[in-house]
Design a protein around this motif. Structure first.
Motif, PDB file in Angstrom:
ATOM      1  N   HIS A 183       1.204  -1.477   0.086  1.00  0.00           N
ATOM      2  CA  HIS A 183       0.143  -0.559  -0.189  1.00  0.00           C
ATOM      3  C   HIS A 183       1.083   1.386  -0.285  1.00  0.00           C
ATOM      4  N   ALA A 184       0.978   2.275  -0.894  1.00  0.00           N
ATOM      5  CA  ALA A 184       1.903   3.373  -0.924  1.00  0.00           C
ATOM      6  C   ALA A 184       1.090   4.009  -0.951  1.00  0.00           C
ATOM      7  N   ILE A 185       1.299   5.585   0.360  1.00  0.00           N
ATOM      8  CA  ILE A 185       0.453   6.423   0.159  1.00  0.00           C
ATOM      9  C   ILE A 185       1.395   7.876   0.401  1.00  0.00           C
ATOM     10  N   PRO A 186       0.959   8.841   0.225  1.00  0.00           N
ATOM     11  CA  PRO A 186       1.914  10.116  -0.012  1.00  0.00           C
ATOM     12  C   PRO A 186       1.769   9.869   1.502  1.00  0.00           C
ATOM     13  N   VAL A 187       3.017  10.908   2.441  1.00  0.00           N
ATOM     14  CA  VAL A 187       3.303  11.317   3.888  1.00  0.00           C
ATOM     15  C   VAL A 187       3.591  12.986   3.948  1.00  0.00           C
ATOM     16  N   GLY A 188       2.626  13.794   4.716  1.00  0.00           N
ATOM     17  CA  GLY A 188       2.931  14.537   4.923  1.00  0.00           C
ATOM     18  C   GLY A 188       3.012  14.634   6.478  1.00  0.00           C
ATOM     19  N   ASN A 189       1.850  14.830   7.562  1.00  0.00           N
ATOM     20  CA  ASN A 189       1.803  15.228   9.166  1.00  0.00           C
ATOM     21  C   ASN A 189       2.198  13.194   9.342  1.00  0.00           C
ATOM     22  N   ALA A 190       1.517  12.757   8.721  1.00  0.00           N
ATOM     23  CA  ALA A 190       1.284  11.430   8.754  1.00  0.00           C
ATOM     24  C   ALA A 190       0.387  10.454   9.555  1.00  0.00           C
ATOM     25  N   GLY A 191      -0.874  11.098   9.721  1.00  0.00           N
ATOM     26  CA  GLY A 191      -1.343  10.646  10.568  1.00  0.00           C
ATOM     27  C   GLY A 191      -2.369   9.681   9.471  1.00  0.00           C
ATOM     28  N   ASN A 192      -2.411   8.905   8.174  1.00  0.00           N
ATOM     29  CA  ASN A 192      -3.178   8.669   7.538  1.00  0.00           C
ATOM     30  C   ASN A 192      -2.281   7.757   6.708  1.00  0.00           C
ATOM     31  N   ILE A 193      -1.304   7.308   6.835  1.00  0.00           N
ATOM     32  CA  ILE A 193      -0.469   6.346   7.355  1.00  0.00           C
ATOM     33  C   ILE A 193      -0.652   5.377   8.245  1.00  0.00           C
ATOM     34  N   THR A 194      -0.649   5.458   9.172  1.00  0.00           N
ATOM     35  CA  THR A 194      -0.173   5.651  10.913  1.00  0.00           C
ATOM     36  C   THR A 194      -2.498   4.589  10.253  1.00  0.00           C
ATOM     37  N   ALA A 195      -3.066   5.387   9.768  1.00  0.00           N
ATOM     38  CA  ALA A 195      -4.433   4.959  10.390  1.00  0.00           C
ATOM     39  C   ALA A 195      -4.833   3.858   9.392  1.00  0.00           C
ATOM     40  N   TYR A 196      -4.467   3.705   8.175  1.00  0.00           N
ATOM     41  CA  TYR A 196      -4.017   2.174   7.188  1.00  0.00           C
ATOM     42  C   TYR A 196      -3.406   1.707   7.968  1.00  0.00           C
TER      43      TYR A 196
END
Length: 353
Positions: A183-196
């Motif tokens: 699963h590839a994902i953009p990382v900014g504040n990093a909440g989304n990679i954490t959530a997925y």
């Protein structure tokens, strides 16, 4: 009859409890998982695009915001507050407007927010304050204020945001029948990679999926604190949504990377823009630049031979926001319409008939 009523209703048993009367929803979620023939051919993998730009306010932020605003309403909050590079402010403003009982205050970095996002926050009647500083400074101020005054923070440091955002991983598994290999994902504040990662782990734990993916996160080269292992005081990138130098979810993003045996890498603005145009011209999907970081990243990994040992594996790329969030970027790189005389002969000549 509306069959889809948003993520809280659909995934209620997997989310913190909210009383029915306090649920604030715009029917977010249920976004398409688009098979990309073009990227599949380029990578030799089965590539799917989780297009979060089709959420109500045009970004993935709506998943977390429905939970955060609903919980704030449950607590009887009167004011919610966030720092934002754009998408969070748009989402917070919209859901606060829907709540009918709260006021939204937004801090944004002066001059560093796409106009499409700023317009959303303003039209939803949020109080928007531009500070003379960057996103990280804005978030520090928001955390200070919400720690000391009766104001609810709705940034991704709010755990209910992560709870809502994890439902995207549930949907991927529901749509594919299992988790993908990557699963590839953009990382900014990093909440989304954490959530997925949290969502994938939860679904596997309860037997709703059989495997876990490797999480592949991508930061912009000019705003890559996790990759460079240092706070970036003045992050710079055309991908405004991930122009963050000190991610709030830094530690949990590293945990997602390490536990999944994945990676977090960086891509240049040129690589992001190349993927941005590739998605629009060959997959028919128009995204904001930050969204394209996930695709730029896997194209870079392909060139390195990263996927050579996993042919035909499935990979999902999260596309975090719609292209109309940042129309100025598209306008800068597209060709102008051809001017022709208003007659059939002139038109046919131009199109080669």
């Amino acid at each position: 009859m509306v069959s889809w009523k948003g993520i809280i209703h659909h995934y209620r048993s997997y989310l913190p409890r909210v009383k029915e009367q306090n649920i604030v929803t715009l029917n977010e979620g249920n976004t398409p998982l688009i098979f990309s023939e073009d990227l599949t051919q380029r990578l030799g993998l089965e590539v799917y695009l989780k297009y979060e730009g089709l959420n109500p306010t045009g970004s993935f932020k709506d998943r977390g915001m429905t939970m955060a605003i609903s919980q704030a309403k449950e607590k009887g909050a009167r004011i919610v507050m966030c720092a934002s590079t754009g998408n969070t402010s748009a989402s917070a403003a919209a859901y606060t407007a829907k709540s009918g009982s709260m006021k939204c205050v937004v801090l944004i970095p002066e001059g560093n927010i796409a106009l499409g996002k700023l317009a959303q926050a303003m039209i939803h009647q949020a109080t928007v304050l531009a500070i003379k500083g960057n996103f990280d400074e804005a978030l520090t101020l928001v955390r200070d204020i919400t720690d000391n005054y009766p104001v609810e923070i709705v940034n991704s440091v709010n755990p209910f945001r992560i709870e809502g955002q994890k439902t995207a991983a549930f949907e991927v598994c529901d749509q594919l029948g299992d988790a993908p290999e990557f699963h590839a994902i953009p990382v900014g504040n990093a909440g989304n990679i954490t959530a997925y990662w949290k969502g994938y782990c939860q679904y596997k734990e309860i037997g709703k999926s059989r495997q876990l993916p490797r999480m592949l996160g991508f930061q912009a080269a000019g705003a890559a604190p996790i990759v460079d292992n240092k706070i970036i005081e003045k992050p710079e990138t055309i991908a405004t949504a991930i122009r963050i130098g000190n991610p709030a979810s830094w530690k949990s993003a590293i945990a997602a990377r390490d536990e999944s045996k994945g990676l977090i890498d960086k891509v240049t603005d040129d690589e992001i823009l190349e993927a941005y145009q590739l998605l629009a011209s060959h997959s028919g999907v128009f995204v904001e630049p930050a969204s394209a970081a996930s695709v730029a990243g896997i194209l870079k990994l392909k060139m390195r031979g990263y996927f050579d040992q996993t042919p035909k594996a499935k990979i999902v790329c999260t596309l975090t926001g719609h292209g109309l969030k940042d129309p100025e970027r598209a306008i800068k790189i597209i060709k102008q319409p051809l001017l022709v005389e208003a007659n059939r002969k002139a038109i046919l000549k131009k199109i080669g008939l």
